[in-house]
Motif scaffolding. Structure first.
Motif, PDB file in Angstrom:
ATOM      1  N   ALA A  23       0.822  -1.213   0.000  1.00  0.00           N
ATOM      2  CA  ALA A  23       0.000   0.000   0.000  1.00  0.00           C
ATOM      3  C   ALA A  23       0.853   1.259   0.000  1.00  0.00           C
ATOM      4  CB  ALA A  23      -0.928  -0.010   1.208  1.00  0.00           C
ATOM      5  N   ARG A  24       2.061   1.169   0.553  1.00  0.00           N
ATOM      6  CA  ARG A  24       2.948   2.344   0.569  1.00  0.00           C
ATOM      7  C   ARG A  24       3.478   2.659  -0.823  1.00  0.00           C
ATOM      8  NH1 ARG A  24       5.143  -0.083   5.254  1.00  0.00           N
ATOM      9  NH2 ARG A  24       7.193  -0.404   4.308  1.00  0.00           N
ATOM     10  N   TYR A  25       3.431   1.690  -1.711  1.00  0.00           N
ATOM     11  CA  TYR A  25       3.892   1.888  -3.086  1.00  0.00           C
ATOM     12  C   TYR A  25       2.693   1.994  -4.027  1.00  0.00           C
ATOM     13  CZ  TYR A  25       8.674   1.064  -1.583  1.00  0.00           C
ATOM     14  OH  TYR A  25       9.899   1.158  -0.963  1.00  0.00           O
ATOM     15  N   GLY A  26       1.915   0.923  -4.149  1.00  0.00           N
ATOM     16  CA  GLY A  26       0.680   0.967  -4.903  1.00  0.00           C
ATOM     17  C   GLY A  26       0.852   1.006  -6.410  1.00  0.00           C
ATOM     18  N   ARG A  27      -0.292   1.129  -7.080  1.00  0.00           N
ATOM     19  CA  ARG A  27      -0.299   1.077  -8.539  1.00  0.00           C
ATOM     20  C   ARG A  27       0.351   2.293  -9.168  1.00  0.00           C
ATOM     21  NH1 ARG A  27      -0.209  -3.194 -11.731  1.00  0.00           N
ATOM     22  NH2 ARG A  27      -0.727  -2.637 -13.879  1.00  0.00           N
ATOM     23  N   GLU A  28       0.211   3.443  -8.523  1.00  0.00           N
ATOM     24  CA  GLU A  28       0.794   4.654  -9.090  1.00  0.00           C
ATOM     25  C   GLU A  28       2.307   4.538  -9.179  1.00  0.00           C
ATOM     26  OE1 GLU A  28       0.939   9.485  -8.240  1.00  0.00           O
ATOM     27  OE2 GLU A  28      -0.545   8.229  -7.232  1.00  0.00           O
ATOM     28  N   TYR A  29       2.915   3.978  -8.150  1.00  0.00           N
ATOM     29  CA  TYR A  29       4.364   3.748  -8.176  1.00  0.00           C
ATOM     30  C   TYR A  29       4.720   2.810  -9.320  1.00  0.00           C
ATOM     31  CZ  TYR A  29       8.745   1.368  -6.973  1.00  0.00           C
ATOM     32  OH  TYR A  29       9.989   0.793  -7.019  1.00  0.00           O
ATOM     33  N   VAL A 259     -10.581  -6.466  -9.254  1.00  0.00           N
ATOM     34  CA  VAL A 259     -11.918  -6.541  -8.657  1.00  0.00           C
ATOM     35  C   VAL A 259     -12.111  -5.458  -7.605  1.00  0.00           C
ATOM     36  CG1 VAL A 259     -13.437  -7.955  -7.213  1.00  0.00           C
ATOM     37  CG2 VAL A 259     -12.262  -8.985  -9.168  1.00  0.00           C
ATOM     38  N   ALA A 260     -11.096  -5.214  -6.804  1.00  0.00           N
ATOM     39  CA  ALA A 260     -11.206  -4.178  -5.764  1.00  0.00           C
ATOM     40  C   ALA A 260     -11.451  -2.809  -6.380  1.00  0.00           C
ATOM     41  CB  ALA A 260      -9.935  -4.161  -4.909  1.00  0.00           C
ATOM     42  N   ARG A 261     -10.742  -2.499  -7.473  1.00  0.00           N
ATOM     43  CA  ARG A 261     -10.958  -1.217  -8.144  1.00  0.00           C
ATOM     44  C   ARG A 261     -12.382  -1.124  -8.708  1.00  0.00           C
ATOM     45  NH1 ARG A 261      -6.784   2.246  -9.242  1.00  0.00           N
ATOM     46  NH2 ARG A 261      -8.571   3.659  -9.425  1.00  0.00           N
ATOM     47  N   ALA A 262     -12.847  -2.220  -9.284  1.00  0.00           N
ATOM     48  CA  ALA A 262     -14.184  -2.236  -9.872  1.00  0.00           C
ATOM     49  C   ALA A 262     -15.264  -2.110  -8.801  1.00  0.00           C
ATOM     50  CB  ALA A 262     -14.376  -3.515 -10.675  1.00  0.00           C
ATOM     51  N   VAL A 263     -15.075  -2.792  -7.683  1.00  0.00           N
ATOM     52  CA  VAL A 263     -16.048  -2.727  -6.589  1.00  0.00           C
ATOM     53  C   VAL A 263     -16.118  -1.308  -6.029  1.00  0.00           C
ATOM     54  CG1 VAL A 263     -16.477  -3.472  -4.214  1.00  0.00           C
ATOM     55  CG2 VAL A 263     -15.932  -5.162  -5.986  1.00  0.00           C
ATOM     56  N   GLY A 342     -16.611   0.833 -17.785  1.00  0.00           N
ATOM     57  CA  GLY A 342     -16.955   1.365 -19.091  1.00  0.00           C
ATOM     58  C   GLY A 342     -15.760   2.065 -19.720  1.00  0.00           C
ATOM     59  N   GLY A 343     -15.999   3.267 -20.238  1.00  0.00           N
ATOM     60  CA  GLY A 343     -14.910   4.025 -20.864  1.00  0.00           C
ATOM     61  C   GLY A 343     -13.793   4.333 -19.903  1.00  0.00           C
ATOM     62  N   THR A 347      -8.996   4.138 -19.482  1.00  0.00           N
ATOM     63  CA  THR A 347      -8.170   5.322 -19.277  1.00  0.00           C
ATOM     64  C   THR A 347      -6.942   4.993 -18.442  1.00  0.00           C
ATOM     65  OG1 THR A 347      -9.307   5.970 -17.228  1.00  0.00           O
ATOM     66  CG2 THR A 347     -10.236   6.779 -19.312  1.00  0.00           C
ATOM     67  N   SER A 348      -5.928   5.838 -18.584  1.00  0.00           N
ATOM     68  CA  SER A 348      -4.720   5.676 -17.774  1.00  0.00           C
ATOM     69  C   SER A 348      -4.997   5.994 -16.314  1.00  0.00           C
ATOM     70  CB  SER A 348      -3.615   6.594 -18.310  1.00  0.00           C
ATOM     71  OG  SER A 348      -3.276   6.264 -19.632  1.00  0.00           O
ATOM     72  N   GLU A 349      -5.947   6.863 -16.066  1.00  0.00           N
ATOM     73  CA  GLU A 349      -6.247   7.298 -14.704  1.00  0.00           C
ATOM     74  C   GLU A 349      -6.594   6.128 -13.787  1.00  0.00           C
ATOM     75  OE1 GLU A 349      -9.566  10.028 -12.299  1.00  0.00           O
ATOM     76  OE2 GLU A 349      -9.542   9.999 -14.499  1.00  0.00           O
ATOM     77  N   TYR A 350      -7.353   5.189 -14.295  1.00  0.00           N
ATOM     78  CA  TYR A 350      -7.808   4.083 -13.446  1.00  0.00           C
ATOM     79  C   TYR A 350      -6.866   2.885 -13.470  1.00  0.00           C
ATOM     80  CZ  TYR A 350     -12.149   6.546 -12.507  1.00  0.00           C
ATOM     81  OH  TYR A 350     -13.072   7.466 -12.075  1.00  0.00           O
ATOM     82  N   GLY A 351      -5.953   2.828 -14.404  1.00  0.00           N
ATOM     83  CA  GLY A 351      -4.889   1.826 -14.367  1.00  0.00           C
ATOM     84  C   GLY A 351      -5.312   0.390 -14.553  1.00  0.00           C
ATOM     85  N   LEU A 352      -6.448   0.164 -15.224  1.00  0.00           N
ATOM     86  CA  LEU A 352      -6.900  -1.209 -15.428  1.00  0.00           C
ATOM     87  C   LEU A 352      -6.608  -1.728 -16.828  1.00  0.00           C
ATOM     88  CD1 LEU A 352     -10.385  -1.214 -13.631  1.00  0.00           C
ATOM     89  CD2 LEU A 352      -8.283  -2.326 -12.864  1.00  0.00           C
ATOM     90  N   ALA A 353      -6.584  -0.840 -17.800  1.00  0.00           N
ATOM     91  CA  ALA A 353      -6.433  -1.275 -19.185  1.00  0.00           C
ATOM     92  C   ALA A 353      -5.130  -2.038 -19.413  1.00  0.00           C
ATOM     93  CB  ALA A 353      -6.516  -0.081 -20.127  1.00  0.00           C
ATOM     94  N   SER A 354      -4.063  -1.621 -18.748  1.00  0.00           N
ATOM     95  CA  SER A 354      -2.776  -2.296 -18.926  1.00  0.00           C
ATOM     96  C   SER A 354      -2.807  -3.737 -18.406  1.00  0.00           C
ATOM     97  CB  SER A 354      -1.668  -1.518 -18.216  1.00  0.00           C
ATOM     98  OG  SER A 354      -1.904  -1.454 -16.820  1.00  0.00           O
ATOM     99  N   LEU A 355      -3.786  -4.032 -17.548  1.00  0.00           N
ATOM    100  CA  LEU A 355      -3.888  -5.382 -17.002  1.00  0.00           C
ATOM    101  C   LEU A 355      -4.487  -6.370 -18.002  1.00  0.00           C
ATOM    102  CD1 LEU A 355      -5.135  -4.719 -13.351  1.00  0.00           C
ATOM    103  CD2 LEU A 355      -2.798  -5.087 -14.153  1.00  0.00           C
ATOM    104  N   ILE A 356      -5.130  -5.843 -19.050  1.00  0.00           N
ATOM    105  CA  ILE A 356      -5.730  -6.733 -20.040  1.00  0.00           C
ATOM    106  C   ILE A 356      -4.651  -7.613 -20.672  1.00  0.00           C
ATOM    107  CG2 ILE A 356      -6.970  -6.852 -22.227  1.00  0.00           C
ATOM    108  CD1 ILE A 356      -8.342  -4.217 -21.445  1.00  0.00           C
ATOM    109  N   THR A 357      -3.553  -6.995 -21.063  1.00  0.00           N
ATOM    110  CA  THR A 357      -2.443  -7.758 -21.628  1.00  0.00           C
ATOM    111  C   THR A 357      -1.722  -8.562 -20.551  1.00  0.00           C
ATOM    112  OG1 THR A 357      -2.134  -5.998 -23.261  1.00  0.00           O
ATOM    113  CG2 THR A 357      -0.357  -7.598 -23.034  1.00  0.00           C
TER     114      THR A 357
END
Length: 387
Positions: A23-29, A259-263, A342-343, A347-357
């Motif tokens: 959590a101290r690093y997270g997805r943004e890091y 899933v946590a981000r989506a929830v 959805g859209g 986006t890069s903001e939510y950081g999920l699209a890169s997980l598709i690959t």
């Protein structure tokens, strides 16, 4: 050795501690490291300092004295925080395990303390351009020349060679009795003459890069061989089973993060005066994804427990099943998470699209789901081989 299907108190404490680190690093890091073309060196160093990277290695060499069960927890929780460390699959899990189980005392002293602390990293080279998932068709060969070994061949899709101090390479030696080639494991230092690498361009957002390796008559001393020359296949699978367990943990962590981000989004995003998570069309698929991840985790825990108990045969079946289940669950979880947003899910903001690959990796590596189905069909069900 506990075979409980729920975490022990020690495991719960480990999960909580690693989750706090993540959590101290997270997805943004993580995404900033990828964007800048860097590596997760800060997180790796802190995880090593806290003893998490070597939790599976022997205490006498600076490790935690635990097993793959504990190491899988570390990777899963870092992944669930959005900052997975792919090299954990390779350096402590495969290479550390093989050296700890089969290495000489000198090899253990030379490599295990650094692998445990994270100050030393080791890559693993097995896949070849023409062999694919068939380890029996590897063409990298090792021949004796006096007391030395000489390795010749190519490897592809080797992770993290640029940051590794050495690579554990799977070669094949000729059996003097039968003339057949048998697999053996060799430690090849990064600066060994004749040992070169070429980066493979990947459509994958990850700090760890993929490489092709060329071994052009790489001369190694006798003590580069790990373990018994006549027990190479046993030693090889001693590393491949932990690899499958750790790949499952990697996938589960990724799926949990998605899933946590989506929830969170489904709780707060309002359409027609109510959160979208109130609609079953949104809620049920996320619940299903959660269930699938939990089921995959159970099989992963079983596989790790069997391996740590020394049941290599039982662990082989369970590790393959765990990897299959986790890969499928992760792909489904990521897909549903992106769909929920959805859209915004693209986006890069939510950081999920890169997980598709990234999620697809767990389906194809280190062995494809089809090869796992082949394994289960003939090993577990007793059906005849199709190949």
């Amino acid at each position: 050795m506990s075979h409980a299907l729920v975490d022990t108190e020690e495991h719960r404490d480990l999960r909580a501690a690693v989750a706090a680190l993540g959590a101290r690093y997270g997805r943004e890091y993580f995404t900033s490291v990828v964007r800048d073309g860097k590596h997760t060196d800060e997180l790796w160093a802190e995880a090593g300092k806290l003893g998490y990277l070597g939790v599976n290695l022997p205490e006498e060499y600076g490790g935690g004295g635990g097993g793959i069960a504990e190491l899988a927890i570390v990777l899963e929780e870092l992944g669930a925080a959005g900052s997975p460390l792919l090299m954990m699959v390779v350096s402590p899990a495969i290479c550390g395990t093989v050296i700890a189980r089969f290495g000489t005392d000198a090899q253990k002293r030379a490599w295990l303390p650094g692998l445990a602390s994270g100050t030393t990293r080791m890559a693993f080279g097995i896949t070849e351009p023409d062999a694919g998932s068939n380890s029996h068709r590897l063409t990298t060969t090792a021949r004796r020349d006096g007391s030395d070994w000489v390795l010749t061949g190519r490897k592809v899709f080797v992770s993290g060679v640029d940051i590794a101090d050495a690579t554990l390479v799977v070669g094949r030696t000729e059996d003097a009795r039968t003339g057949r080639l048998k697999p053996c494991l060799f430690i090849v230092g990064r600066d060994a003459p004749g040992f070169s690498r070429r980066r493979i361009a990947m459509e994958l957002a990850a700090p760890e890069k993929q490489f092709e390796l060329v071994l052009d008559d790489v001369r190694l001393p006798a003590d580069a061989l790990v373990g018994d020359e006549d027990a190479g296949l046993l030693q090889l699978f001693a590393g491949l089973n932990p690899e499958r367990v750790m790949t499952a943990a990697f996938a589960i962590g990724m799926g949990r993060y998605a899933v946590a981000r989506a929830v969170d989004y489904a709780r707060t995003r309002e359409v027609w005066d109510r959160p979208i998570g109130a609609h079953q069309a949104i809620a049920h698929p996320l619940a299903q994804a959660h269930i699938e991840l939990e089921l995959a985790r159970l099989m992963t825990q079983k596989a790790a427990s069997l391996y740590d108990a020394g049941d290599d045969a039982g662990a082989g079946e369970a590790a393959n099943m765990a990897k299959y289940a986790a890969g499928e669950a992760a792909v489904h979880a990521v897909d549903q998470a992106v769909h929920t947003l959805g859209g915004n899910g693209l986006t890069s903001e939510y950081g999920l699209a890169s997980l598709i690959t990234a999620a697809r990796v767990a389906r194809v590596a280190p062995v494809s789901r089809e090869m796992i189905l082949n394994y289960v069909s003939h090993q577990s069900l007793g059906l005849p081989k199709s190949y």
